[in-house]
Design a protein around this motif. Structure first.
Motif, PDB file in Angstrom:
ATOM      1  N   ARG A   1       7.590  -5.016  62.638  1.00  0.00           N
ATOM      2  CA  ARG A   1       8.724  -4.272  62.085  1.00  0.00           C
ATOM      3  C   ARG A   1       9.923  -4.496  63.006  1.00  0.00           C
ATOM      4  N   GLU A   2      10.721  -5.506  62.666  1.00  0.00           N
ATOM      5  CA  GLU A   2      11.766  -5.960  63.585  1.00  0.00           C
ATOM      6  C   GLU A   2      12.817  -4.894  63.871  1.00  0.00           C
ATOM      7  N   ALA A   3      13.332  -4.244  62.833  1.00  0.00           N
ATOM      8  CA  ALA A   3      14.395  -3.259  63.024  1.00  0.00           C
ATOM      9  C   ALA A   3      13.901  -2.080  63.869  1.00  0.00           C
ATOM     10  N   ARG A   4      12.724  -1.579  63.552  1.00  0.00           N
ATOM     11  CA  ARG A   4      12.183  -0.445  64.297  1.00  0.00           C
ATOM     12  C   ARG A   4      12.007  -0.806  65.771  1.00  0.00           C
TER      13      ARG A   4
ATOM     14  N   PRO B   1      18.577   6.051  63.211  1.00  0.00           N
ATOM     15  CA  PRO B   1      17.980   4.868  62.582  1.00  0.00           C
ATOM     16  C   PRO B   1      16.462   4.837  62.668  1.00  0.00           C
TER      17      PRO B   1
ATOM     18  N   THR C   1      17.875  -8.914  61.474  1.00  0.00           N
ATOM     19  CA  THR C   1      17.794  -7.947  60.381  1.00  0.00           C
ATOM     20  C   THR C   1      19.115  -7.867  59.624  1.00  0.00           C
TER      21      THR C   1
ATOM     22  N   PHE D   1      14.139   1.468  57.789  1.00  0.00           N
ATOM     23  CA  PHE D   1      13.943   0.703  59.015  1.00  0.00           C
ATOM     24  C   PHE D   1      12.523   0.812  59.535  1.00  0.00           C
TER      25      PHE D   1
ATOM     26  N   LEU E   1      23.210  -0.413  60.345  1.00  0.00           N
ATOM     27  CA  LEU E   1      23.147  -1.653  61.123  1.00  0.00           C
ATOM     28  C   LEU E   1      24.498  -2.005  61.724  1.00  0.00           C
TER      29      LEU E   1
ATOM     30  N   THR F   1      21.997   1.743  54.671  1.00  0.00           N
ATOM     31  CA  THR F   1      21.246   0.914  55.612  1.00  0.00           C
ATOM     32  C   THR F   1      22.143  -0.112  56.261  1.00  0.00           C
TER      33      THR F   1
ATOM     34  N   THR G   1      19.417  -8.997  55.602  1.00  0.00           N
ATOM     35  CA  THR G   1      19.406  -7.913  54.627  1.00  0.00           C
ATOM     36  C   THR G   1      20.770  -7.523  54.068  1.00  0.00           C
TER      37      THR G   1
ATOM     38  N   LEU H   1      17.877  -7.112  65.823  1.00  0.00           N
ATOM     39  CA  LEU H   1      18.830  -6.437  64.944  1.00  0.00           C
ATOM     40  C   LEU H   1      19.812  -7.421  64.307  1.00  0.00           C
TER      41      LEU H   1
END
Length: 415
Positions: A290-293, A397, A338, A403, A232, A228, A342, A335
Motif C-alpha cells: 500500500r504505497e500511499a499509506r 490522510p 501515487t 489511501f 495528495l 483524494t 491516480t 507519494l
C-alpha cells in the motif's frame, strides 16, 4: 479517482528491461549535474561581482517569476505535447547560456546580466517542470512508477552532488563562460534525446481548450471536487515546509549554540543525503503493498525525527538527520508515484504546478517563522512545533479509507 485513463499506444517492457526509460533517467541525471554546476558558477560569480546581499538576490531571483508563471506552465502541460514544450524551453535555456557566455567574453559580468539569467531560468523552469512531470505517466504503467521514482530520484541526487563538486573546479579554471558552455551542452543532449528517442507509450487525456484563466481556475475547481487528489496535493506541497527550515536553519543554529562548528553541519547534511538515497533505493528493493499509506506513515516518523533534532548530543542529531533523509526519500518516491498514477491525466500538469507553487510561496514564510521562533524562544521549540505539525498533519490522510486500501499494482490504468 482517475476520470480519464491513458490510452495505451504500445506495450511497455518490464521496468528492469526498459532501456528507453533507463536512458531517460541517465539523460535527466546529466542535466541535473549541469544545473548544479551552473548554480555553483552563478553563485560564485555573483559573490565576486556584488555584495553578499545582492549576490543572494541574484541566486534567488528565479523564484518569484517562477511562482508567477507556474500556473500557466501547468495549464500548457495539460493542453500541449509535453515533448515539444520541453524541447522549446530547453532551447531557450541554451540560448540564455550562450548569450551569457558571449557577453562575458566581451565584457565583465554585471549584476544585471546575472539577474536576467537567473530570472530567465526561473521562467523556463515554470513552463518546463509541469510538462516534464507528465512524462513518466506517458512512458510506463502505473505499477512501475515507484520503481521509476526510486531510480530517478537516486540518480538525480547523485548527479546534483557530482555537478556541484565539479562545478567549483570548472568555474575556478574556466570561469562563468566554461560553466555556461558545459550546461548548454547538457541541455542540448536533453533536446536531442527527447527529439529522437523519447516516444510516449500512453496517450494522456487533454484538457478542453478555454481561456488561460478559465483553465487555471478549472484546476482549482477540480482540486476542490476531488478530495483524494486534494489530500495528495496538500501533502506534496507541504512535504518540505517542516523539514526545510529545520535542516536549512535549525542545524546551523544547533551547531553554533553547542559549539560543534561548521564541520558538524556538513556531516549532518551528508547523513541526510545518504539517508535520502537509501530511502529512495529501498522502495525498489522492498516495495510496500500500500504505497500511499506507507508514504504517509514515513512522514509521520519524519515529524518525530525533526523534533529529535532539537535535543541531545551531536551523535543523536546525526541519527535524526539520517532518519529524516531516509523517510523523505522513501515517502517522496511513494507519494509522487501515487500522485502520477491516480490524478486525472487531463489535470496532471495543473496539479503538479499547484504542488510546486505551494513550496515556492510558503517556504520563505516557513523559514522566517522558524527563525523568529528560534530567536524568541528556546531553540528546541521550533523543532518541536514544526516536527509536531508534520506528524499531526499525517493523521487525516492515514485515516482516509482510499489511501489505506490503495495499491498501484492494481490501480486503474496500470495495464
Amino acid at each position: 479517482m482517475t476520470a480519464a485513463d491513458p490510452v495505451q499506444l504500445v506495450e511497455p517492457p518490464a521496468f528492469r528491461r526498459d532501456h528507453r526509460v533507463h536512458a531517460w533517467i541517465l539523460v535527466k541525471t546529466l542535466s541535473d549535474a549541469g544545473d548544479a554546476l551552473w548554480m555553483i558558477a552563478l553563485a560564485w560569480t555573483a559573490v565576486q561581482t556584488a555584495s553578499p546581499a545582492v549576490a543572494g538576490l541574484i541566486v534567488a531571483a528565479g523564484t518569484l517569476p517562477r511562482a508567477v508563471v507556474l500556473l500557466f506552465g501547468g495549464m500548457i502541460a495539460d493542453r500541449a505535447d509535453a515533448r515539444r514544450v520541453m524541447m522549446l524551453f530547453n532551447a531557450v535555456r541554451v540560448g540564455v547560456l550562450v548569450t551569457v557566455a558571449l557577453w562575458v567574453l566581451s565584457a565583465p559580468p554585471t549584476v544585471g546580466v546575472l539577474l536576467l539569467a537567473a530570472i530567465a531560468f526561473g521562467v523556463c523552469d515554470a513552463f518546463y517542470e509541469p510538462s516534464a512531470g507528465t512524462v513518466a505517466r506517458q512512458l510506463m504503467r502505473a505499477a512501475d512508477l515507484p520503481s521509476y521514482g526510486a531510480l530517478s530520484q537516486t540518480a538525480s541526487r547523485l548527479g546534483t552532488m557530482a555537478g556541484a563538486a565539479v562545478g567549483g573546479v570548472i568555474v575556478a579554471s574556466a570561469g562563468l563562460v566554461g560553466s555556461a558552455a558545459v550546461n548548454a551542452v547538457t541541455f542540448t543532449v536533453v533536446i536531442a534525446f527527447i527529439a529522437i528517442w523519447l516516444r510516449p507509450r500512453f496517450l494522456l487525456a487533454r484538457a478542453d481548450r478555454q481561456s488561460a484563466l478559465r483553465d487555471i481556475a478549472g484546476g482549482f475547481t477540480h482540486l476542490g471536487a476531488h478530495p483524494t487528489t486534494r489530500t495528495l496535493v496538500i501533502a506534496l506541497s507541504g512535504l518540505n515546509l517542516a523539514v526545510g527550515p529545520a535542516v536549512g536553519i535549525g542545524l546551523a543554529l544547533r551547531a553554533h549554540d553547542e559549539g560543534w562548528g561548521a564541520p558538524a553541519v556538513g556531516l549532518f547534511e551528508a547523513l541526510l543525503g545518504l539517508g535520502a538515497a537509501i530511502g529512495a533505493v529501498s522502495v525498489a528493493r522492498w516495495r510496500p503493498r500500500r504505497e500511499a499509506r506507507a508514504g504517509f506513515r514515513a512522514l509521520m516518523l519524519q515529524g518525530l525525527a525533526i523534533v529529535a533534532l532539537g535535543w541531545g548530543p551531536a551523535w543523536s542529531v546525526g541519527v535524526a538527520a539520517f532518519a529524516i533523509g531516509a523517510t523523505a526519500g522513501y515517502a517522496s518516491v511513494l507519494l509522487s508515484a501515487t500522485f502520477s498514477a491516480t490524478v486525472d491525466t487531463a489535470y496532471l500538469g495543473r496539479m503538479s504546478s499547484i504542488t510546486r507553487l505551494g513550496d515556492d510561496c510558503l517556504m520563505p514564510l516557513a523559514m522566517a517563522a522558524f527563525g523568529l521562533l528560534a530567536s524568541t524562544t528556546a531553540l528546541w521549540v521550533p523543532f518541536a512545533l514544526f516536527g509536531g505539525a508534520m506528524t499531526a498533519s499525517m493523521v487525516a490522510p492515514l485515516a482516509n479509507p482510499a489511501f489505506r486500501s490503495m495499491s498501484l499494482r492494481t490501480a486503474v490504468g496500470s495495464t
